[in-house]
Design an enzyme around this catalytic site. Sequence first.
Site, PDB file in Angstrom:
ATOM      1  N   LYS A 143       8.738  58.379  15.055  1.00  0.00           N
ATOM      2  CA  LYS A 143       9.571  58.400  13.849  1.00  0.00           C
ATOM      3  C   LYS A 143      10.358  59.709  13.779  1.00  0.00           C
ATOM      4  O   LYS A 143      11.356  59.790  13.063  1.00  0.00           O
ATOM      5  CB  LYS A 143       8.717  58.216  12.597  1.00  0.00           C
ATOM      6  CG  LYS A 143       8.152  56.809  12.460  1.00  0.00           C
ATOM      7  CD  LYS A 143       7.556  56.553  11.096  1.00  0.00           C
ATOM      8  CE  LYS A 143       6.987  55.147  10.980  1.00  0.00           C
ATOM      9  NZ  LYS A 143       5.653  54.983  11.601  1.00  0.00           N
ATOM     10  N   CYS A 171       5.496  48.881   5.274  1.00  0.00           N
ATOM     11  CA  CYS A 171       5.717  49.714   6.456  1.00  0.00           C
ATOM     12  C   CYS A 171       4.766  49.396   7.605  1.00  0.00           C
ATOM     13  O   CYS A 171       4.869  49.991   8.675  1.00  0.00           O
ATOM     14  CB  CYS A 171       5.593  51.177   6.078  1.00  0.00           C
ATOM     15  SG  CYS A 171       6.584  51.577   4.656  1.00  0.00           S
ATOM     16  N   HIS A 179      12.047  56.190   9.876  1.00  0.00           N
ATOM     17  CA  HIS A 179      11.092  55.121   9.554  1.00  0.00           C
ATOM     18  C   HIS A 179      11.838  53.801   9.439  1.00  0.00           C
ATOM     19  O   HIS A 179      12.565  53.577   8.482  1.00  0.00           O
ATOM     20  CB  HIS A 179      10.387  55.455   8.241  1.00  0.00           C
ATOM     21  CG  HIS A 179       9.168  54.614   7.989  1.00  0.00           C
ATOM     22  ND1 HIS A 179       9.014  53.346   8.502  1.00  0.00           N
ATOM     23  CD2 HIS A 179       8.045  54.870   7.276  1.00  0.00           C
ATOM     24  CE1 HIS A 179       7.848  52.856   8.110  1.00  0.00           C
ATOM     25  NE2 HIS A 179       7.237  53.762   7.368  1.00  0.00           N
ATOM     26  N   PHE A 238       2.622  51.243   2.223  1.00  0.00           N
ATOM     27  CA  PHE A 238       2.586  51.175   0.764  1.00  0.00           C
ATOM     28  C   PHE A 238       1.508  50.202   0.319  1.00  0.00           C
ATOM     29  O   PHE A 238       1.400  49.110   0.864  1.00  0.00           O
ATOM     30  CB  PHE A 238       3.933  50.584   0.314  1.00  0.00           C
ATOM     31  CG  PHE A 238       4.715  51.483  -0.565  1.00  0.00           C
ATOM     32  CD1 PHE A 238       4.845  52.821  -0.264  1.00  0.00           C
ATOM     33  CD2 PHE A 238       5.355  50.984  -1.693  1.00  0.00           C
ATOM     34  CE1 PHE A 238       5.585  53.648  -1.082  1.00  0.00           C
ATOM     35  CE2 PHE A 238       6.099  51.805  -2.510  1.00  0.00           C
ATOM     36  CZ  PHE A 238       6.211  53.141  -2.200  1.00  0.00           C
ATOM     37  N   HIS A 276       1.302  56.768  12.940  1.00  0.00           N
ATOM     38  CA  HIS A 276       2.208  56.310  11.896  1.00  0.00           C
ATOM     39  C   HIS A 276       3.180  57.456  11.604  1.00  0.00           C
ATOM     40  O   HIS A 276       4.368  57.223  11.479  1.00  0.00           O
ATOM     41  CB  HIS A 276       1.408  55.901  10.664  1.00  0.00           C
ATOM     42  CG  HIS A 276       2.240  55.276   9.594  1.00  0.00           C
ATOM     43  ND1 HIS A 276       3.047  54.191   9.835  1.00  0.00           N
ATOM     44  CD2 HIS A 276       2.423  55.592   8.283  1.00  0.00           C
ATOM     45  CE1 HIS A 276       3.689  53.863   8.711  1.00  0.00           C
ATOM     46  NE2 HIS A 276       3.329  54.701   7.762  1.00  0.00           N
ATOM     47  N   GLU A 287      -3.544  61.063   7.865  1.00  0.00           N
ATOM     48  CA  GLU A 287      -3.706  60.453   9.192  1.00  0.00           C
ATOM     49  C   GLU A 287      -4.477  61.399  10.121  1.00  0.00           C
ATOM     50  O   GLU A 287      -5.375  60.962  10.851  1.00  0.00           O
ATOM     51  CB  GLU A 287      -2.335  60.100   9.787  1.00  0.00           C
ATOM     52  CG  GLU A 287      -2.450  59.336  11.108  1.00  0.00           C
ATOM     53  CD  GLU A 287      -1.137  58.727  11.579  1.00  0.00           C
ATOM     54  OE1 GLU A 287      -0.076  59.043  10.992  1.00  0.00           O
ATOM     55  OE2 GLU A 287      -1.170  57.922  12.536  1.00  0.00           O
TER      56      GLU A 287
END
Lengths: 415, 407
Positions: free
Chosen positions: B331, B168, B336, B395, B299, B310
């Site tokens: 997003k 990602c 995503h 990930f 993110h 975050e």
Amino acid sequence: MEKTRIVITGIGIVSPIGIGKDFFWQSLKEGKSGVKPITLFDVSKYKVKVGGEISDFDPEEILGKRGLLDLDRSTKLLLSSAKLALDDAGLEINEENSSRMGVSVGTTLGGLDSYSKLQREAFIEGPKYTNPSHFPNVGVNSPASRVGIKFKITGFNSTISTGMCSALDALGYACDFIKLNRIHTGMVGAVEDFSIEAFLGGYKLQYLSGFNGKNDPISCPFDKNRNGIVLAEGASTFVVEEIGEALKRKAHIYGEILGMASCFDPAHLYKYNPKGQGMIRAMRMALKDADLNPVDIDCIFANANSTQDADKIEVKAIKEVFGDKAKTVPVTSVKSNIGESFSVSGGFSLAAALGVMEEDFIPSLINYAEQDPDCDLNFVLGENKNQKLSHVSKIMVNTFSFNGAHSVAIIGKLK
Amino acid sequence: MHDPRMKKRIVVTGLGVVSSIGIGHEEFWKNLLAGKSGVSNIECFDSSKHRTHNGGEIKSFDPEKYVGFRRSRLMGRTSQMALVAAKLAVEDADLNIKNSDKTRIGVSLGAATGEAQVIEGIDKVWVTQGEDKVDTKLIRQYSFDNIPSNIANAFRLQGPVRIFTTACAAGNYAIGYGYDMLQTGRADKMMVGGSDDFSYVSFTGFNQLGAVAPEKCQPFDKNRKGMMVGEGAGIMILELLEDALKRKAKIYAEILGYGLSCDAYHMTNPRSEGLAQCILNAMSEADISIENVDYICAHGTGTKLNDAAESAALHKVFGEKIKEIPVSSIKSMLAHTMGAASAIEAIACCLTVKNNIIPPTINYETADPGCDIDCVPNEAREKKVNIVLNNAFAFGANNSCLVIKKF
């Protein structure tokens, strides 16, 4: 500005001809082949039944029992090679150096088996019956990430997927990070596992040697009767360091990375440019990066993977780049022993090249029987024929992908 | 870390987007500011047996319109989207590639699942008709390295060509590599970004982890129910400032640098320390301090774990100062888009510094004390924006942060 010097201080190899660099080198010296009957999946209905499988791979022996349960084969292969490389380098990772170390891995099909298996399971059983603990394995970056987690390396963690060039591209990436002073030590890995998906892909595209049932499946680079690749698996990891770091901790230095280059050849998709322009340019760029002339190169580890076009075009390209020197420079390919391990192929060649400088031998092309008039270089045949080995101090490693990526590394003995 | 005296100035001169809220950066930007959602009912496969049924799918993408029938049929959807985005970016940059030195132009892309729909097609035939019936055309297309090769081949480029598969965060890794290629003098121009098509496996896997929101993506909201899977492509043209000025190119923004880090802790459970470290690395490389940051493109996936980690990381890095810095997640609109996400977000950042408007976090209803940040709720905001950070965390804790500045 003074050039940053980068050296290799650790080698970890998990290959069809040996696990650990010493067994790997020994098998190359003896001219062993890693090609054997495929046991990982059922190949009874296919004409090709052999491959470069690592039949004796037991990750528990290297990694211990803990934490292996949900990992797929590619991850276990890479973790094992990383452990071997770290041990070989005598490198301890602690809070102080962890953020100055990075993991850079080349793999292209590394997560494919897990990805496809989960998908087919979902199609057959229904998506709600898939095992969520298998999901993290579907990522191509999963093997690299597990190396970061297992050995606590926090500087960065990158995965690059440029086919045959992946191993050298991962090396180049780590070297850049060292040159830019973001890290001082890199763990440079590459991995591909022997999967039914990769095998069937190569088989159906008729890349595999012996696919037509007429020829025996054999990996014989540059031989007149070469007829395709023998698929292989494995993993390689190298510890690379800024030279000052290596000297400071009195590490054994296997060799220095003198030059690296990579370029793209847009002539065709899915096949090599018959004129070899990308190969020629990549070799010339690497020589320039290393500040060397063709006459300085003592040995070439060719990309040659036993396909008609790749081997022939590479011979032409070497002649173009090396001129007169092409008649004398020893040329070999470890793919005759191992087969085509795709993303790892550059890693295996590099490990063999380091063995040349460490142990004074050049692995010969095994399975070579009949000369091809189109492939007339000074191939290393039989037992180290005619080679003045103590003079081998600079070696070129070629990796060329039929998808257009071309990468070359030049390594040398430490001066 | 990196000696600033050695630094070359690198700028963005072309933008290309293929997204669920618009193809081309003009439409994309207009809809982004309007807070339009690209989330809809999934049509590319049957989701009736999944727990959730919505995603950020692109419904009106016709690659033939942009790259012709002959070329587009040679490649999978991820390559098609990447190639269309690249073409749009090249046109936007008014770049005459034909007359350029093509050995000095490269491609650096990111992808998480790559040609997911090609592999889906293979596996579908495999389970219904048997593996021997799989079309060789699909087998030829599925490998990751096809994606950048398809672009480099279409433009006849001969510079460095790479694909980063760092899940990602892949887009940011690819942009960073392109930046390094220019910094180290190995290319004069780079096409950088990311692409991923809608992946059945991602959708299935995230559903099984209970990480997918059923209706809408609500980053930083107290009642957020998870991320949503999307698709898209974003490509930018990076070039040396001196070259851009010489050819009188329009300049969107300058790239100041980037930072990476790895938690080295857990595959799916992010840690705020690692995230904070990569933001610090990025600021150090860009030679800026927390006072300089005007906006953070988060993110912000909308999962409980990510958004909390975050926010905590931002508090660690910025302290009290974070109260004054808008932090939004697009997003919320695009879902995503995996390997493309940080590339599309980087494009949004370029447009933010160019236009001094910050895109919102939509679907925001209830404040979460665990995400105590100004997420620009629901409406775009005008503000003079000089420097932005673009976060992407993947990930395996492959963290990244890109620093973009107004030119």
